[in-house]
Design a protein around this motif. Structure first.
Motif, mmCIF file in Angstrom:
data_model
loop_
_atom_site.group_PDB
_atom_site.id
_atom_site.type_symbol
_atom_site.label_atom_id
_atom_site.label_comp_id
_atom_site.label_asym_id
_atom_site.label_seq_id
_atom_site.Cartn_x
_atom_site.Cartn_y
_atom_site.Cartn_z
ATOM 1 N N LEU A 73 2.110 -13.038 3.891
ATOM 2 C CA LEU A 73 0.805 -12.647 3.360
ATOM 3 C C LEU A 73 -0.204 -12.584 4.502
ATOM 4 O O LEU A 73 -0.094 -13.344 5.467
ATOM 5 N N ILE A 74 -1.197 -11.714 4.375
ATOM 6 C CA ILE A 74 -2.396 -11.784 5.204
ATOM 7 C C ILE A 74 -3.581 -11.351 4.354
ATOM 8 O O ILE A 74 -3.422 -10.661 3.348
ATOM 9 N N VAL A 75 -4.761 -11.769 4.763
ATOM 10 C CA VAL A 75 -6.008 -11.307 4.164
ATOM 11 C C VAL A 75 -6.703 -10.508 5.252
ATOM 12 O O VAL A 75 -6.942 -11.005 6.347
ATOM 13 N N ASP A 76 -7.029 -9.238 4.943
ATOM 14 C CA ASP A 76 -7.647 -8.393 5.971
ATOM 15 C C ASP A 76 -9.157 -8.600 6.018
ATOM 16 O O ASP A 76 -9.720 -9.406 5.268
ATOM 17 N N ARG A 77 -9.807 -7.876 6.912
ATOM 18 C CA ARG A 77 -11.257 -8.018 7.112
ATOM 19 C C ARG A 77 -12.076 -7.626 5.899
ATOM 20 O O ARG A 77 -13.231 -7.996 5.775
ATOM 21 N N GLN A 78 -11.479 -6.827 5.026
ATOM 22 C CA GLN A 78 -12.165 -6.424 3.801
ATOM 23 C C GLN A 78 -11.826 -7.357 2.642
ATOM 24 O O GLN A 78 -12.113 -7.050 1.490
ATOM 25 N N ASP A 79 -11.177 -8.481 2.961
ATOM 26 C CA ASP A 79 -10.793 -9.502 1.997
ATOM 27 C C ASP A 79 -9.772 -9.006 0.978
ATOM 28 O O ASP A 79 -9.744 -9.448 -0.158
ATOM 29 N N ARG A 80 -8.922 -8.078 1.410
ATOM 30 C CA ARG A 80 -7.823 -7.626 0.561
ATOM 31 C C ARG A 80 -6.590 -8.447 0.898
ATOM 32 O O ARG A 80 -6.356 -8.782 2.055
ATOM 33 N N LEU A 81 -5.800 -8.741 -0.109
ATOM 34 C CA LEU A 81 -4.577 -9.505 0.077
ATOM 35 C C LEU A 81 -3.411 -8.548 0.291
ATOM 36 O O LEU A 81 -3.117 -7.709 -0.563
ATOM 37 N N TRP A 82 -2.754 -8.665 1.461
ATOM 38 C CA TRP A 82 -1.583 -7.861 1.791
ATOM 39 C C TRP A 82 -0.344 -8.716 1.588
ATOM 40 O O TRP A 82 -0.306 -9.880 1.988
ATOM 41 N N THR A 126 9.285 -4.835 9.784
ATOM 42 C CA THR A 126 10.361 -4.808 8.791
ATOM 43 C C THR A 126 11.695 -5.120 9.459
ATOM 44 O O THR A 126 11.773 -5.276 10.674
ATOM 45 N N ALA A 127 12.730 -5.151 8.661
ATOM 46 C CA ALA A 127 14.072 -5.421 9.176
ATOM 47 C C ALA A 127 14.550 -4.317 10.108
ATOM 48 O O ALA A 127 15.487 -4.520 10.862
ATOM 49 N N SER A 128 13.884 -3.143 10.081
ATOM 50 C CA SER A 128 14.348 -2.039 10.936
ATOM 51 C C SER A 128 13.265 -1.458 11.828
ATOM 52 O O SER A 128 13.426 -0.364 12.354
ATOM 53 N N GLY A 129 12.155 -2.145 12.012
ATOM 54 C CA GLY A 129 11.107 -1.650 12.899
ATOM 55 C C GLY A 129 9.723 -2.002 12.403
ATOM 56 O O GLY A 129 9.553 -2.814 11.499
ATOM 57 N N VAL A 130 8.731 -1.342 13.018
ATOM 58 C CA VAL A 130 7.330 -1.611 12.693
ATOM 59 C C VAL A 130 6.678 -0.340 12.182
ATOM 60 O O VAL A 130 6.905 0.749 12.712
ATOM 61 N N ALA A 131 5.841 -0.484 11.162
ATOM 62 C CA ALA A 131 5.054 0.627 10.642
ATOM 63 C C ALA A 131 3.595 0.199 10.618
ATOM 64 O O ALA A 131 3.278 -0.978 10.436
ATOM 65 N N MET A 132 2.713 1.179 10.806
ATOM 66 C CA MET A 132 1.282 0.916 10.790
ATOM 67 C C MET A 132 0.685 1.589 9.551
ATOM 68 O O MET A 132 0.988 2.744 9.263
ATOM 69 N N ILE A 133 -0.154 0.854 8.838
ATOM 70 C CA ILE A 133 -0.876 1.408 7.692
ATOM 71 C C ILE A 133 -2.336 1.472 8.110
ATOM 72 O O ILE A 133 -2.950 0.452 8.430
ATOM 73 N N THR A 134 -2.887 2.685 8.136
ATOM 74 C CA THR A 134 -4.256 2.894 8.604
ATOM 75 C C THR A 134 -5.258 2.431 7.549
ATOM 76 O O THR A 134 -4.892 2.229 6.383
ATOM 77 N N PRO A 135 -6.538 2.305 7.921
ATOM 78 C CA PRO A 135 -7.558 1.939 6.926
ATOM 79 C C PRO A 135 -7.654 2.943 5.768
ATOM 80 O O PRO A 135 -8.136 2.591 4.695
ATOM 81 N N ASP A 136 -7.170 4.186 5.998
ATOM 82 C CA ASP A 136 -7.143 5.197 4.925
ATOM 83 C C ASP A 136 -5.851 5.149 4.122
ATOM 84 O O ASP A 136 -5.568 6.062 3.350
ATOM 85 N N PHE A 137 -5.038 4.108 4.350
ATOM 86 C CA PHE A 137 -3.767 3.887 3.656
ATOM 87 C C PHE A 137 -2.697 4.916 4.001
ATOM 88 O O PHE A 137 -1.803 5.171 3.218
ATOM 89 N N GLU A 138 -2.779 5.507 5.189
ATOM 90 C CA GLU A 138 -1.696 6.371 5.671
ATOM 91 C C GLU A 138 -0.715 5.487 6.414
ATOM 92 O O GLU A 138 -1.117 4.613 7.178
ATOM 93 N N ARG A 181 9.077 -8.590 7.190
ATOM 94 C CA ARG A 181 9.186 -9.917 7.800
ATOM 95 C C ARG A 181 7.838 -10.486 8.226
ATOM 96 O O ARG A 181 7.646 -11.686 8.250
ATOM 97 N N GLU A 182 6.886 -9.606 8.609
ATOM 98 C CA GLU A 182 5.593 -10.086 9.096
ATOM 99 C C GLU A 182 4.537 -9.010 8.906
ATOM 100 O O GLU A 182 4.837 -7.829 8.929
ATOM 101 N N LEU A 183 3.290 -9.449 8.721
ATOM 102 C CA LEU A 183 2.139 -8.555 8.604
ATOM 103 C C LEU A 183 1.080 -9.002 9.598
ATOM 104 O O LEU A 183 0.918 -10.200 9.846
ATOM 105 N N ALA A 184 0.340 -8.035 10.150
ATOM 106 C CA ALA A 184 -0.752 -8.349 11.078
ATOM 107 C C ALA A 184 -1.794 -7.249 10.995
ATOM 108 O O ALA A 184 -1.503 -6.123 10.571
ATOM 109 N N GLU A 185 -3.022 -7.562 11.419
ATOM 110 C CA GLU A 185 -4.116 -6.587 11.431
ATOM 111 C C GLU A 185 -4.693 -6.517 12.838
ATOM 112 O O GLU A 185 -4.843 -7.534 13.504
ATOM 113 N N ASP A 186 -5.052 -5.289 13.274
ATOM 114 C CA ASP A 186 -5.684 -5.150 14.595
ATOM 115 C C ASP A 186 -7.195 -5.019 14.436
ATOM 116 O O ASP A 186 -7.734 -5.078 13.323
ATOM 117 N N ASP A 187 -7.897 -4.840 15.551
ATOM 118 C CA ASP A 187 -9.362 -4.773 15.551
ATOM 119 C C ASP A 187 -9.915 -3.555 14.818
ATOM 120 O O ASP A 187 -11.083 -3.543 14.426
#
Length: 184
Positions: free
Chosen positions: A112-121, A166-178, A152-158
């Motif tokens: 779990l993480i909580v982002d800067r907009q206080d959303r629960l991921w 994930t088990a097979s790599g990393v994906a980025m979800i943009t602030p626009d949810f892309e 496996r893990e979640l993180a947020e950048d600046d």
């Protein structure tokens, strides 16, 4: 002038002294906390017994927590504590534990993480990534570009991008949810 051998021996002695000091502190903390853990009633959840002492409370499936395991714990700004479990997502309000309905795919939670907009991921072991915003869930899985449904893990950048390991790599979800799989 110290030789390399003398310097190495001093370094090892300092390291051993540090380890012994850490063990001593850990033992003292366990000894100090042990009577308090046994003194806390399972009927009440009051961790503060007087204004100067703190008594830890161990929650598990015998005194309120609906499961015996926790994979991750975060807190949102509204004061709720969220617990990631294989049994699902659990919300704690300071008094009660409530397991959220897992029929929407919020089960087998790894992180779990909580982002800067206080959303629960929410990262799951079977259903990819979800974000909870205003009580509603948005999901991303393999068909959306997430490499694997096992997060496996979640993180947020600046910039507010969310990274899902994930088990097979990393994906980025943009602030626009892309979602963008990362190949580097």
């Amino acid at each position: 002038i110290q030789t390399k051998k003398t310097h190495s021996i001093l370094k090892i002695k300092r390291m051993i002294a540090g380890i012994l000091m850490s063990l001593l502190v850990a033992c003292l903390l366990v000894i100090q906390a042990t009577p308090a853990v046994h003194a806390v009633s399972t009927e009440t959840f009051e961790p503060l017994h007087d204004e100067f002492e703190f008594y830890p409370v161990l929650y598990n499936n015998t005194n309120g927590l609906p499961t015996a395991e926790a994979n991750d714990i975060v807190q949102t700004s509204d004061g709720f504590i969220w617990i990631a479990c294989y049994a699902g997502l659990i919300r704690y309000d300071g008094t009660n534990f409530v397991r959220l309905d897992s029929t929407e795919g919020i089960n087998s939670i790894s992180c779990l993480i909580v982002d800067r907009q206080d959303r629960l991921w929410i990262g799951t072991n079977e259903n990819g990534v979800a974000v909870m915003e205003d009580g509603k869930f948005t999901f991303w899985d393999e068909k959306d570009g997430l490499g694997s449904p096992k997060v496996r893990e979640l993180a947020e950048d600046d910039q507010g991008n969310i990274y899902a390991g994930t088990a097979s790599g990393v994906a980025m979800i943009t602030p626009d949810f892309e979602i963008k799989p990362l190949t580097d």
